[in-house]
Design a protein around this motif. Structure first.
Motif, PDB file in Angstrom:
ATOM      1  N   UNK A 190      -4.117   9.781   4.022  1.00 18.01           N
ATOM      2  CA  UNK A 190      -4.584   8.963   2.996  1.00 18.01           C
ATOM      3  C   UNK A 190      -4.203   7.870   3.181  1.00 18.01           C
ATOM      4  N   UNK A 191      -3.051   7.278   3.447  1.00 17.86           N
ATOM      5  CA  UNK A 191      -2.144   5.950   3.783  1.00 17.86           C
ATOM      6  C   UNK A 191      -2.926   5.585   4.628  1.00 17.86           C
ATOM      7  N   UNK A 194      -4.951   2.074   5.296  1.00 17.74           N
ATOM      8  CA  UNK A 194      -4.500   0.929   6.514  1.00 17.74           C
ATOM      9  C   UNK A 194      -5.538   0.427   7.231  1.00 17.74           C
ATOM     10  N   UNK A 195      -6.332   1.513   7.565  1.00 20.21           N
ATOM     11  CA  UNK A 195      -7.450   1.130   8.484  1.00 20.21           C
ATOM     12  C   UNK A 195      -8.553   0.278   7.850  1.00 20.21           C
ATOM     13  N   UNK A 196      -8.797   0.540   6.484  1.00 22.07           N
ATOM     14  CA  UNK A 196      -9.779  -0.085   5.762  1.00 22.07           C
ATOM     15  C   UNK A 196      -9.262  -1.431   5.441  1.00 22.07           C
ATOM     16  N   UNK A 225       0.706  -1.326   0.058  1.00 20.68           N
ATOM     17  CA  UNK A 225       0.030  -0.129   0.000  1.00 20.68           C
ATOM     18  C   UNK A 225       0.698   1.241  -0.016  1.00 20.68           C
ATOM     19  N   UNK A 226       1.947   1.272   0.834  1.00 13.71           N
ATOM     20  CA  UNK A 226       2.885   2.616   0.915  1.00 13.71           C
ATOM     21  C   UNK A 226       3.478   2.684  -0.521  1.00 13.71           C
ATOM     22  N   UNK A 227       3.773   1.544  -1.290  1.00  8.41           N
ATOM     23  CA  UNK A 227       4.395   1.625  -2.440  1.00  8.41           C
ATOM     24  C   UNK A 227       3.815   2.221  -3.595  1.00  8.41           C
TER      25      UNK A 227
END
Length: 201
Positions: free
Chosen positions: A145-146, A150-152, A135-137
């Motif tokens: 937003x990140x 991550x929470x989702x 996700x970070x990439x």
């Protein structure tokens, strides 16, 4: 794919787990597999082809599809709507062939309600750390937003127990072959977990 059952199989999982990559590998290795093309109100990205990657529609057309019960499921994600046209899926199953949907968690839950005989497959990352890295990439998104993504993703991972099978995407080719084996497997009234849930370290 000889004598495959006419079963609807749904592939879902958290954002960033590689659903699209695995489905693309399925199509490459097993071109006979039929994959539903979703409709979306999202803007077309560079390189995407209408009718291949998605059917790109405006909000008015999406509203019409909902009103006419033309969608098997639909959900809103990141401000855009996505849905599965019901007619092609019904035609495929009526012809006695399997159908594969690649959709988000909300949509998978709707399919389970409308077609309880459908097989739900959860694509999981090898670990939480791998998913965070993926996700970070994705680009230079703002930190908030990140964090929201991550929470989702964590909430989506927690839903793995709602699915009939879990396939861990530790190797794309292996995951694709496992998914195809589930598409072609005889129906079972009680499906056990597959490769297992990911670790959270």
């Amino acid at each position: 794919m000889v004598d495959a059952p006419a079963r609807l199989t749904v592939l879902s999982g958290p954002s960033g787990v590689g659903k699209g990559t695995v489905v693309a590998e399925v199509r490459r290795r097993h071109p006979e597999v039929w994959v539903s093309v979703s409709v979306t109100t999202r803007a077309r990205r560079q390189g995407e082809v209408d009718g291949v990657h998605y059917h790109f529609v405006d909000d008015a057309e999406f509203d019409r599809l909902i009103a006419e019960d033309g969608l098997l499921e639909w959900a809103e994600y990141a401000g855009n709507r996505y849905g599965t046209p019901v007619a092609p899926v019904r035609e495929r199953l009526a012809a006695g062939a399997p159908a594969l949907l690649e959709i988000e968690l909300q949509g998978a839950r709707q399919v389970r309600e409308r077609q309880p005989e459908a097989q739900l497959v959860f694509l999981a990352p090898p670990s939480w750390a791998v998913l965070v890295s993926r996700l970070a990439g994705r680009g230079s998104e703002p930190a908030e937003v990140q964090e929201r993504r991550l929470a989702i993703a964590q909430a989506e991972l927690d839903a793995a127990g709602e699915f009939d099978r879990v396939v861990v995407n530790d190797d794309v080719a292996r995951a694709a072959d496992e998914l195809v084996s589930l598409l072609t497997a005889p129906s079972s009234p009680c499906l056990s977990q597959g490769t297992g849930a990911p670790t959270t370290d």
